[in-house]
Design a protein around this motif. Structure first.
Motif, PDB file in Angstrom:
ATOM      1  N   PRO A   1      23.340  -9.088 -17.531  1.00 38.05           N
ATOM      2  CA  PRO A   1      21.938  -8.921 -18.166  1.00 38.05           C
ATOM      3  C   PRO A   1      21.134  -8.284 -17.466  1.00 38.05           C
ATOM      4  CG  PRO A   1      22.833 -11.065 -18.691  1.00 38.05           C
ATOM      5  CD  PRO A   1      23.623 -10.520 -17.593  1.00 38.05           C
ATOM      6  N   GLN A   2      21.007  -8.144 -16.105  1.00 37.00           N
ATOM      7  CA  GLN A   2      20.017  -7.263 -15.146  1.00 37.00           C
ATOM      8  C   GLN A   2      20.277  -5.849 -15.175  1.00 37.00           C
ATOM      9  OE1 GLN A   2      17.690  -9.362 -13.711  1.00 37.00           O
ATOM     10  NE2 GLN A   2      18.559 -10.597 -15.361  1.00 37.00           N
ATOM     11  N   ARG A   3      21.276  -5.406 -15.887  1.00 43.34           N
ATOM     12  CA  ARG A   3      21.239  -3.991 -15.994  1.00 43.34           C
ATOM     13  C   ARG A   3      20.445  -3.364 -17.382  1.00 43.34           C
ATOM     14  NH1 ARG A   3      23.533  -1.519 -12.509  1.00 43.34           N
ATOM     15  NH2 ARG A   3      25.134  -2.217 -11.268  1.00 43.34           N
ATOM     16  N   ILE A   4      19.848  -4.413 -17.940  1.00 44.09           N
ATOM     17  CA  ILE A   4      18.855  -4.284 -18.916  1.00 44.09           C
ATOM     18  C   ILE A   4      17.468  -4.267 -18.662  1.00 44.09           C
ATOM     19  CG2 ILE A   4      18.304  -4.930 -21.427  1.00 44.09           C
ATOM     20  CD1 ILE A   4      21.561  -4.030 -21.015  1.00 44.09           C
ATOM     21  N   ALA A   5      16.646  -3.089 -18.977  1.00 41.86           N
ATOM     22  CA  ALA A   5      15.337  -3.153 -18.726  1.00 41.86           C
ATOM     23  C   ALA A   5      14.570  -3.060 -20.198  1.00 41.86           C
ATOM     24  CB  ALA A   5      14.996  -1.960 -18.098  1.00 41.86           C
ATOM     25  N   LEU A   6      13.301  -3.567 -20.088  1.00 41.53           N
ATOM     26  CA  LEU A   6      12.515  -3.729 -21.299  1.00 41.53           C
ATOM     27  C   LEU A   6      11.729  -2.268 -21.311  1.00 41.53           C
ATOM     28  CD1 LEU A   6      13.590  -6.421 -20.995  1.00 41.53           C
ATOM     29  CD2 LEU A   6      11.467  -7.350 -22.054  1.00 41.53           C
ATOM     30  N   MET A   7      11.433  -1.552 -22.404  1.00 38.56           N
ATOM     31  CA  MET A   7      10.756  -0.321 -22.446  1.00 38.56           C
ATOM     32  C   MET A   7      10.024  -0.335 -23.783  1.00 38.56           C
ATOM     33  SD  MET A   7      12.632   2.165 -20.008  1.00 38.56           S
ATOM     34  CE  MET A   7      12.731   1.349 -18.742  1.00 38.56           C
ATOM     35  N   PRO A   8       8.865   0.279 -23.458  1.00 37.86           N
ATOM     36  CA  PRO A   8       7.842   0.484 -24.808  1.00 37.86           C
ATOM     37  C   PRO A   8       8.427   1.308 -25.829  1.00 37.86           C
ATOM     38  CG  PRO A   8       7.006   1.625 -22.806  1.00 37.86           C
ATOM     39  CD  PRO A   8       8.201   1.162 -22.191  1.00 37.86           C
ATOM     40  N   SER A   9       9.241   2.547 -25.210  1.00 36.37           N
ATOM     41  CA  SER A   9       9.803   3.591 -26.157  1.00 36.37           C
ATOM     42  C   SER A   9      11.053   4.078 -25.445  1.00 36.37           C
ATOM     43  CB  SER A   9       8.656   4.597 -26.402  1.00 36.37           C
ATOM     44  OG  SER A   9       8.024   5.303 -25.027  1.00 36.37           O
ATOM     45  N   VAL A  10      11.563   5.047 -26.258  1.00 31.80           N
ATOM     46  CA  VAL A  10      12.423   6.018 -25.629  1.00 31.80           C
ATOM     47  C   VAL A  10      12.051   6.920 -24.849  1.00 31.80           C
ATOM     48  CG1 VAL A  10      14.577   7.694 -26.359  1.00 31.80           C
ATOM     49  CG2 VAL A  10      14.354   5.483 -27.772  1.00 31.80           C
ATOM     50  N   SER A  11      11.060   7.442 -24.929  1.00 32.40           N
ATOM     51  CA  SER A  11      10.326   8.616 -24.197  1.00 32.40           C
ATOM     52  C   SER A  11      10.356   7.914 -22.638  1.00 32.40           C
ATOM     53  CB  SER A  11       9.207   9.207 -24.632  1.00 32.40           C
ATOM     54  OG  SER A  11       8.176   8.348 -25.072  1.00 32.40           O
ATOM     55  N   PHE A  12       9.796   6.727 -22.788  1.00 31.54           N
ATOM     56  CA  PHE A  12       9.674   6.192 -21.256  1.00 31.54           C
ATOM     57  C   PHE A  12      10.851   6.052 -20.740  1.00 31.54           C
ATOM     58  CE2 PHE A  12       8.779   2.479 -18.465  1.00 31.54           C
ATOM     59  CZ  PHE A  12       7.331   3.028 -17.984  1.00 31.54           C
ATOM     60  N   GLY A  13      11.794   5.749 -21.446  1.00 31.91           N
ATOM     61  CA  GLY A  13      13.348   5.391 -20.773  1.00 31.91           C
ATOM     62  C   GLY A  13      13.859   6.742 -20.297  1.00 31.91           C
ATOM     63  N   ILE A  14      13.699   7.873 -21.028  1.00 32.17           N
ATOM     64  CA  ILE A  14      14.019   9.097 -20.523  1.00 32.17           C
ATOM     65  C   ILE A  14      13.228   9.640 -19.481  1.00 32.17           C
ATOM     66  CG2 ILE A  14      14.287  11.706 -21.592  1.00 32.17           C
ATOM     67  CD1 ILE A  14      16.239   9.769 -23.068  1.00 32.17           C
ATOM     68  N   ALA A  15      12.139   9.428 -19.510  1.00 35.54           N
ATOM     69  CA  ALA A  15      11.373   9.814 -18.348  1.00 35.54           C
ATOM     70  C   ALA A  15      11.666   9.119 -17.112  1.00 35.54           C
ATOM     71  CB  ALA A  15       9.832   9.601 -18.445  1.00 35.54           C
ATOM     72  N   THR A  16      12.149   7.824 -17.139  1.00 34.30           N
ATOM     73  CA  THR A  16      12.627   6.967 -16.078  1.00 34.30           C
ATOM     74  C   THR A  16      13.860   7.505 -15.462  1.00 34.30           C
ATOM     75  OG1 THR A  16      11.521   4.974 -16.808  1.00 34.30           O
ATOM     76  CG2 THR A  16      13.387   4.794 -15.350  1.00 34.30           C
ATOM     77  N   ALA A  17      14.917   7.959 -16.633  1.00 36.69           N
ATOM     78  CA  ALA A  17      16.095   8.516 -16.111  1.00 36.69           C
ATOM     79  C   ALA A  17      15.865   9.941 -15.268  1.00 36.69           C
ATOM     80  CB  ALA A  17      16.799   8.627 -17.450  1.00 36.69           C
TER      81      ALA A  17
ATOM     82  N   TYR B   1      13.003  -1.543 -13.667  1.00 31.39           N
ATOM     83  CA  TYR B   1      12.268  -0.463 -14.355  1.00 31.39           C
ATOM     84  C   TYR B   1      11.573  -1.135 -15.614  1.00 31.39           C
ATOM     85  CZ  TYR B   1      15.776   2.451 -12.115  1.00 31.39           C
ATOM     86  OH  TYR B   1      16.186   3.402 -11.167  1.00 31.39           O
ATOM     87  N   ASP B   2      11.373  -2.290 -15.835  1.00 32.29           N
ATOM     88  CA  ASP B   2      10.620  -3.052 -16.900  1.00 32.29           C
ATOM     89  C   ASP B   2       9.329  -2.491 -16.773  1.00 32.29           C
ATOM     90  OD1 ASP B   2      12.725  -4.622 -17.495  1.00 32.29           O
ATOM     91  OD2 ASP B   2      11.945  -6.550 -16.666  1.00 32.29           O
ATOM     92  N   ILE B   3       8.772  -2.438 -17.817  1.00 38.02           N
ATOM     93  CA  ILE B   3       7.478  -2.003 -18.058  1.00 38.02           C
ATOM     94  C   ILE B   3       6.385  -3.039 -17.858  1.00 38.02           C
ATOM     95  CG2 ILE B   3       7.355  -2.891 -20.725  1.00 38.02           C
ATOM     96  CD1 ILE B   3       5.504   0.261 -19.259  1.00 38.02           C
ATOM     97  N   GLY B   4       5.150  -2.666 -17.188  1.00 33.57           N
ATOM     98  CA  GLY B   4       4.274  -3.880 -17.001  1.00 33.57           C
ATOM     99  C   GLY B   4       4.017  -4.600 -18.097  1.00 33.57           C
ATOM    100  N   GLU B   5       3.443  -5.984 -18.071  1.00 28.22           N
ATOM    101  CA  GLU B   5       3.346  -6.673 -19.184  1.00 28.22           C
ATOM    102  C   GLU B   5       4.704  -6.654 -20.179  1.00 28.22           C
ATOM    103  OE1 GLU B   5      -0.560  -6.273 -21.189  1.00 28.22           O
ATOM    104  OE2 GLU B   5      -1.398  -5.798 -19.448  1.00 28.22           O
ATOM    105  N   SER B   6       5.729  -6.841 -19.369  1.00 26.52           N
ATOM    106  CA  SER B   6       7.211  -6.969 -20.065  1.00 26.52           C
ATOM    107  C   SER B   6       7.185  -8.152 -20.792  1.00 26.52           C
ATOM    108  CB  SER B   6       8.175  -6.624 -19.352  1.00 26.52           C
ATOM    109  OG  SER B   6       7.950  -7.126 -18.282  1.00 26.52           O
TER     110      SER B   6
END
Length: 281
Positions: free
Chosen positions: A73-89, A268-273
């Motif tokens: 499960p530590q391979r899972i991050a909490l993101m606010p949106s797909v765009s945030f995840g794409i930018a992280t990648a 990669y979790d967003i703040g206030e996740s």
């Protein structure tokens, strides 16, 4: 998609409704109830303990990991949106001038704008694979065109599992094999399919899978989940917040700053996740 005879689960009108795949799922009654309960909980902040900042989101990690067949499960991050995840990648892929990124014609903008911006900034070329004419065998020909576009210059293939505008399903296992030949990254937007269709990380082996929670995961708007593979284990988060550092669980020690990020995707979790409304939903 036609939804009917689901009044016990969903808040739906009495007549069947037609949902355009571009929008979102209806809200489960159970999810609505949880959201209201947790909205009211904020009125009594003394009832929220330090452990509550972590327990619900760890449960969310576990459940999404199970859904997509991920053992850790530590391979899972909490993101606010797909765009945030794409930018992280994008931030954590070592692009060089002359590299190419393969995308699809008219794929969802959240999986396009970041790559196009990179093209302008770093002399990276975005290769758009156009859809074939609407004739028999169109999906197979589109998949073939994607495979043929992967070359020694390809650094990343960024596409959906299912196209949001026309429903074409892409052969991700075969595309993964093509990426392996040239050591390219495979970044998937799974919002249009995960939850409604099976998706196995073990079978497909994406480097990144990002899903908005508001569609077929039947969750709220404004919170998503993402899988990051081993190539991202030492990456830098877009949002360098207190919760994605080691030792965050010890509130009494937070002012003794720890520069060490959490392992794997948790960094990669967003703040206030902990988001006490959206996470339980």
């Amino acid at each position: 998609m036609i939804l009917q005879n689901q009044k016990d689960l969903f808040n739906l009108p009495t007549t069947p409704i037609y949902l355009n795949g571009a929008y979102m799922s209806p809200q489960l009654k159970s999810v609505e109830k949880i959201g209201i309960e947790n909205l009211q909980r904020k009125s009594h902040p003394a009832s929220i303990t330090p452990a509550d900042f972590f327990s619900e989101k760890e449960l969310l990690r576990q459940r999404f990991a199970t859904l997509i067949q991920v053992d850790d499960p530590q391979r899972i991050a909490l993101m606010p949106s797909v765009s945030f995840g794409i930018a992280t990648a994008m931030r954590n892929i070592p692009f060089q001038p002359g590299d190419e990124i393969v995308v699809l014609e008219e794929q969802f903008p959240s999986n396009y704008y970041t790559w196009k911006q990179l093209e302008a900034e770093k002399n990276i070329k975005v290769i758009t694979i156009h859809a074939p004419e609407l004739t028999a065998g169109r999906g197979a020909r589109w998949n073939e065109a994607i495979i043929n576009a992967i070359s020694s210059k390809t650094k990343c293939v960024a596409l959906p599992h299912v196209h949001w505008a026309d429903g074409t399903k892409f052969d991700l296992q075969r595309i993964r094999k093509g990426c392996n030949v040239v050591d390219a990254y495979l970044v998937i937007d799974g919002t249009q399919s995960v939850g409604a269709m099976p998706f196995s990380v073990q079978d497909i082996r994406p480097d990144v899978l990002i899903c908005g929670g508001y569609k077929w995961l039947l969750g709220p708007y404004g919170l998503g989940v993402a899988y990051f593979g081993a190539r991202f284990d030492q990456g830098i988060p877009l949002d360098n917040n207190w919760m994605n550092h080691e030792g965050a669980e010890d509130f009494s020690n937070l002012v003794n700053y720890n520069p060490t990020l959490k392992p794997k995707a948790a960094r990669y979790d967003i703040g206030e996740s902990s988001n006490f409304i959206l996470v339980p939903m």
